[in-house]
Design a protein around this motif. Structure first.
Motif, PDB file in Angstrom:
ATOM      1  N   GLY A  36       0.775  -1.231   0.000  1.00 33.90           N
ATOM      2  CA  GLY A  36       0.000   0.000   0.000  1.00 33.90           C
ATOM      3  C   GLY A  36       0.806   1.281   0.000  1.00 33.90           C
ATOM      4  N   GLY A  37       2.119   1.155   0.078  1.00 34.43           N
ATOM      5  CA  GLY A  37       2.936   2.357   0.040  1.00 34.43           C
ATOM      6  C   GLY A  37       2.936   2.977  -1.343  1.00 34.43           C
ATOM      7  N   GLY A  38       3.503   4.166  -1.436  1.00 33.62           N
ATOM      8  CA  GLY A  38       3.578   4.838  -2.718  1.00 33.62           C
ATOM      9  C   GLY A  38       3.916   6.296  -2.568  1.00 33.62           C
ATOM     10  N   LEU A  39       3.723   7.029  -3.650  1.00 35.76           N
ATOM     11  CA  LEU A  39       3.992   8.460  -3.693  1.00 35.76           C
ATOM     12  C   LEU A  39       2.670   9.210  -3.611  1.00 35.76           C
ATOM     13  N   VAL A  40       2.606  10.176  -2.717  1.00 31.97           N
ATOM     14  CA  VAL A  40       1.385  10.951  -2.542  1.00 31.97           C
ATOM     15  C   VAL A  40       1.763  12.397  -2.263  1.00 31.97           C
ATOM     16  N   TYR A  88       8.552 -10.043  15.369  1.00 35.83           N
ATOM     17  CA  TYR A  88       8.402 -10.305  13.937  1.00 35.83           C
ATOM     18  C   TYR A  88       8.212  -9.000  13.189  1.00 35.83           C
ATOM     19  N   TRP A  89       8.824  -8.925  12.006  1.00 36.25           N
ATOM     20  CA  TRP A  89       8.804  -7.714  11.204  1.00 36.25           C
ATOM     21  C   TRP A  89       8.561  -8.053   9.741  1.00 36.25           C
ATOM     22  N   GLY A  90       7.830  -7.166   9.065  1.00 44.57           N
ATOM     23  CA  GLY A  90       7.724  -7.272   7.636  1.00 44.57           C
ATOM     24  C   GLY A  90       8.903  -6.597   6.968  1.00 44.57           C
ATOM     25  N   PRO A  91       9.022  -6.732   5.652  1.00 44.50           N
ATOM     26  CA  PRO A  91      10.151  -6.129   4.928  1.00 44.50           C
ATOM     27  C   PRO A  91      10.019  -4.627   4.735  1.00 44.50           C
ATOM     28  N   GLY A  92       8.819  -4.081   4.929  1.00 39.66           N
ATOM     29  CA  GLY A  92       8.616  -2.641   4.808  1.00 39.66           C
ATOM     30  C   GLY A  92       8.036  -2.226   3.474  1.00 39.66           C
ATOM     31  N   THR A  93       7.403  -1.060   3.477  1.00 37.33           N
ATOM     32  CA  THR A  93       6.858  -0.461   2.260  1.00 37.33           C
ATOM     33  C   THR A  93       7.169   1.028   2.287  1.00 37.33           C
TER      34      THR A  93
END
Length: 123
Positions: A8-12, A112-117
């Motif tokens: 869900g990440g991106g440029l805004v 626990y961690w996700g890889p990130g966005t």
């Protein structure tokens, strides 16, 4: 253990909104407190928001209060972070994290961690 993957990440543009999602797999998601963290270039990873196992309790960093909302859906093994009124200083890699304790914690001592966005907010 549980595996986490953010999306869900991106440029805004500044003032805009994004909704980040965290998909969990492995052990029962409802067994874990969930948190969102972020890390900007050259800065330490910092707590953004946390939510209890049931979703009944939430806690926010001052920078997130009034703009961000954390959710979870244990039936779907997902968590979300709705981010509104975004500012350029919100630009960072955002991580979801989980731990099996009882309390929402604001340090990076999640198991626990996700890889990130990546979230980038332009001015």
């Amino acid at each position: 253990q549980v595996q986490l993957v953010e999306s869900g990440g991106g440029l805004v543009q500044a003032g805009g909104s994004l909704r980040l999602s965290c998909a969990a797999s492995g052990r029962t998601f409802s067994s874990y407190v969930m948190g969102w963290f972020r890390q900007a270039p050259g800065k330490e990873r910092e707590f953004v928001a946390g939510i209890s196992r049931s979703g009944g309790r939430t806690y926010y960093a001052d920078s997130a209060k009034g703009r961000f909302t954390i959710f979870r859906d244990n039936a779907k093994n997902t968590g979300s972070l709705q981010m509104n009124s975004l500012k350029p200083e919100d630009t960072a890699v955002y991580y979801c994290a989980a731990h099996a304790g009882e309390m929402i914690i604001t340090t990076i001592r999640y198991t626990y961690w996700g890889p990130g966005t990546q979230v980038t907010v332009s001015s």
